[in-house]
Design a protein around this motif. Structure first.
Motif, mmCIF file in Angstrom:
data_model
loop_
_atom_site.group_PDB
_atom_site.id
_atom_site.type_symbol
_atom_site.label_atom_id
_atom_site.label_comp_id
_atom_site.label_asym_id
_atom_site.label_seq_id
_atom_site.Cartn_x
_atom_site.Cartn_y
_atom_site.Cartn_z
ATOM 1 N N THR A 94 20.553 -26.180 20.113
ATOM 2 C CA THR A 94 20.083 -24.655 19.523
ATOM 3 C C THR A 94 21.391 -24.183 18.807
ATOM 4 O O THR A 94 22.443 -24.404 19.364
ATOM 5 N N GLU A 95 21.216 -23.437 17.906
ATOM 6 C CA GLU A 95 22.137 -22.763 17.147
ATOM 7 C C GLU A 95 23.291 -21.740 18.238
ATOM 8 O O GLU A 95 22.606 -20.963 19.069
ATOM 9 N N HIS A 144 27.364 -32.438 9.572
ATOM 10 C CA HIS A 144 26.012 -32.457 10.280
ATOM 11 C C HIS A 144 25.736 -31.419 11.437
ATOM 12 O O HIS A 144 25.088 -31.626 12.373
ATOM 13 N N GLY A 145 25.948 -30.315 11.060
ATOM 14 C CA GLY A 145 25.767 -29.082 11.809
ATOM 15 C C GLY A 145 26.607 -28.604 12.881
ATOM 16 O O GLY A 145 25.950 -27.700 13.565
ATOM 17 N N PHE A 146 27.632 -29.249 12.974
ATOM 18 C CA PHE A 146 28.762 -28.821 14.082
ATOM 19 C C PHE A 146 29.926 -28.162 13.801
ATOM 20 O O PHE A 146 30.612 -28.656 12.501
ATOM 21 N N ASN A 180 24.240 -25.240 12.595
ATOM 22 C CA ASN A 180 23.060 -25.516 12.025
ATOM 23 C C ASN A 180 22.171 -26.534 13.023
ATOM 24 O O ASN A 180 22.565 -27.729 12.999
ATOM 25 N N ALA A 181 21.124 -25.931 13.827
ATOM 26 C CA ALA A 181 20.665 -26.858 14.758
ATOM 27 C C ALA A 181 19.499 -28.160 13.957
ATOM 28 O O ALA A 181 19.457 -29.188 14.844
#
Length: 208
Positions: A94-95, A144-146, A180-181
């Protein structure tokens, strides 16, 4: 997502033969099967010293292995290999949350050599210098959202792919925050970086 173990007689560093074993299990040893939709992630570990020769593979896939579906005894494609219980992964991101991961990564950068036009340029892979590791990982994770919070461990790992090629890799432990979850969840399912077919890129949650 499905996760299971594969016990094999092959050493943990023989990544190409291990890749073949993984695909044989996923395809039920059907060499003509359509493999385009199969993108399993895996990671190899050696047996505890002195216990026995071979390795244990952790495999993550969007589909169950056909070797199990076609054989209730769960015997792998090779008679000396065995497949462990298949578990369904319920891991979610989750974000805003922060997680600690352990991952084996291919530490290379791809550079295009000069050429008259784009189509004639060759992409050459170079080993990533140690001083550039953290910045490289920061960029990779962000895509990649991290967001990288801390890089705790980098243990170099040189893996021979074949007689002419070595993979310049490392086992890393890092703390990252999810920004970005959706992208982060996709990275967990599909892996990070290059050489995923050869045992790299599998995100494993590490003890904090």
């Amino acid at each position: 997502m499905y996760e299971f173990s594969l016990t094999t007689d092959l050493p943990f560093h023989q990544v190409y033969p291990l890749h073949q074993r993984v695909m044989a299990v996923m395809c039920g040893n059907q060499h003509r099967a359509d493999k385009t939709h199969l993108r399993p992630l895996w990671r190899s570990y050696p047996y505890p010293q002195g216990e026995k020769e071979g390795s244990i593979l952790l495999i993550r896939s969007t589909q169950k292995p056909l070797a199990v579906l076609s054989n209730s005894r769960a015997a792998a494609a090779n008679s000396q290999d065995t497949i462990g219980p298949i578990e369904t992964s319920t891991f979610t991101l989750t974000e805003g949350e922060q997680r600690t991961f352990h991952c084996r990564l291919d530490l290379t950068k791809r550079v295009s050599e000069p050429g008259e036009n784009r189509s004639s340029r060759k992409a050459i892979e170079y080993a990533l210098p140690e001083a550039e590791t953290e910045a490289w990982l920061t960029r990779l994770l962000h895509r990649h959202g991290f967001e990288l919070q801390q890089l705790d461990l980098v243990e170099p790992l040189r893996v021979r792919l074949n007689r002419r090629h070595l993979i310049n890799g490392a086992d890393v432990i890092f703390q990252a925050k999810v920004h970005n979850a959706t992208a982060a969840q996709q990275a967990y399912c599909q892996g990070l970086g290059r050489k995923k077919a050869f045992g790299f890129g599998l995100l494993l949650e590490a003890d904090q």
